[in-house]
Motif scaffolding. Sequence first.
Motif, short mmCIF file in Angstrom:
data_model
loop_
_atom_site.label_atom_id
_atom_site.label_comp_id
_atom_site.label_asym_id
_atom_site.label_seq_id
_atom_site.Cartn_x
_atom_site.Cartn_y
_atom_site.Cartn_z
N VAL A 170 0.85 -1.18 0.00
CA VAL A 170 0.00 0.00 0.00
C VAL A 170 0.89 1.24 0.00
N ALA A 171 0.64 2.15 -0.93
CA ALA A 171 1.39 3.41 -0.98
C ALA A 171 0.71 4.43 -0.10
N PHE A 172 1.53 5.24 0.60
CA PHE A 172 0.98 6.22 1.53
C PHE A 172 1.90 7.44 1.60
N PRO A 173 1.36 8.59 1.97
CA PRO A 173 2.19 9.79 2.03
C PRO A 173 2.96 9.90 3.33
N THR A 174 4.16 10.43 3.25
CA THR A 174 4.89 10.89 4.43
C THR A 174 5.27 12.35 4.16
N GLU A 175 5.89 12.99 5.14
CA GLU A 175 6.30 14.37 4.93
C GLU A 175 7.45 14.47 3.93
N ALA A 231 0.47 9.01 7.64
CA ALA A 231 1.41 7.92 7.90
C ALA A 231 1.25 7.41 9.33
N GLN A 232 1.13 8.33 10.27
CA GLN A 232 0.94 7.94 11.67
C GLN A 232 -0.37 7.16 11.84
N SER A 242 11.64 9.98 -7.46
CA SER A 242 10.80 9.70 -6.31
C SER A 242 9.47 10.45 -6.40
N PRO A 243 8.40 9.89 -5.81
CA PRO A 243 7.06 10.48 -5.94
C PRO A 243 6.74 11.40 -4.77
N ILE A 273 -3.04 5.64 -0.78
CA ILE A 273 -3.74 6.63 0.03
C ILE A 273 -3.34 8.00 -0.48
N ASP A 274 -4.28 8.72 -1.04
CA ASP A 274 -4.02 10.04 -1.62
C ASP A 274 -4.30 11.12 -0.59
N ASP A 275 -3.25 11.81 -0.17
CA ASP A 275 -3.42 12.92 0.78
C ASP A 275 -2.56 14.11 0.38
N GLY A 276 -2.57 14.43 -0.92
CA GLY A 276 -1.92 15.63 -1.38
C GLY A 276 -0.41 15.51 -1.54
N ALA A 277 0.22 16.66 -1.72
CA ALA A 277 1.67 16.71 -1.96
C ALA A 277 2.46 16.61 -0.66
N CYS A 278 3.66 16.06 -0.75
CA CYS A 278 4.54 15.94 0.41
C CYS A 278 5.22 17.28 0.69
N ALA A 279 5.27 17.67 1.95
CA ALA A 279 5.75 19.00 2.31
C ALA A 279 7.26 19.14 2.15
#
Length: 317
Positions: A29-34, A129-130, A152-153, A171-177
């Motif tokens: 599963v792909a997911f966003p981190t900072e 992510a948390q 990298s994405p 999990i789509d939660d926008g762009a990484c900061a």
Amino acid sequence: MSEESTLILSPSPGDMARAAGLLRRGEPVAFPTETVYGLGADARSGPAVARVYAAKGRPAFNPLIAHVPDVETARELVIWTPMADKLARAFWPGPLTLVLPLREGHGIASLVTAGLETLAVRVPAHPTAQALLRAFGGPLAAPSANPSGRISPTTAAHVLAGLDGDIAALIDDGACAVGLESTIVGLIDKTLRLLRPGGLAAEPIEAVIGRPLQQHATTDALVAPGQLLSHYAPRAAMRLNAEESRRGELLLGFGNVEGELNLSPGGDLAEAAANLFDHLHRLDQIGRPIAVARIPGHGLGAAINDRLKRAAAPRDT
């Protein structure tokens, strides 16, 4: 996996539970981190981690980072030290990965460590992510969610461009900061070694530890993720430290060096780091060679230049 499209999930509690269920069944599963989007799998399951390697086409000698929700979980996996505690108190959760010796009974699959007796571990700061880590209830081995060696994405669209249909869910939660992978520091013996520059500059780390970090030589063996000579690469050739574009090239600018895109017109390295992979993705879609303006080497510039040098390195075709 299959020819079906990847399932797109939101950061809602219901979708977090659904993603956790897929992870428990061994699905990636792909997911966003900072930092960047990660491709997660149960770090305790060899078959689950193997699916991540297969989806990415990643060399099996390249270790992965184990993502955990807190320091307490990290201490169950690695031999903790006073210096690790000092760094964790200063920078966790956040874009810092620590490499430490594995603790007896750690339960981590050997594919995560590429057979090494050490583990790269990080506590991400991104709330999604948390939430996923806590819903899943275990460590997630998670490299960047892209084909191995490619850019990298930092958005969900980047993930889908490279892995749609090859992974179970995203999990789509926008762009990484932050936009750059985590900084990796090795605490394998009594030395502190910068194994990979990243989203946390070396200077604040050195301020906390009270001395300079030792540098990892390019001739040393792989001991952490992201140390392959050719990595983060677009499909076309790249040229660095350009003042202007040559015939047929696209120019990625910085500061007063303008181009088709500019990492930061104002010369802000944090802005440049956040834009780096997104801008490379956009230029790479055009399919022409890319020239990149000179980036200062201080602060986050060290990590940006590290990624650019690996992206421009000679590689097999």
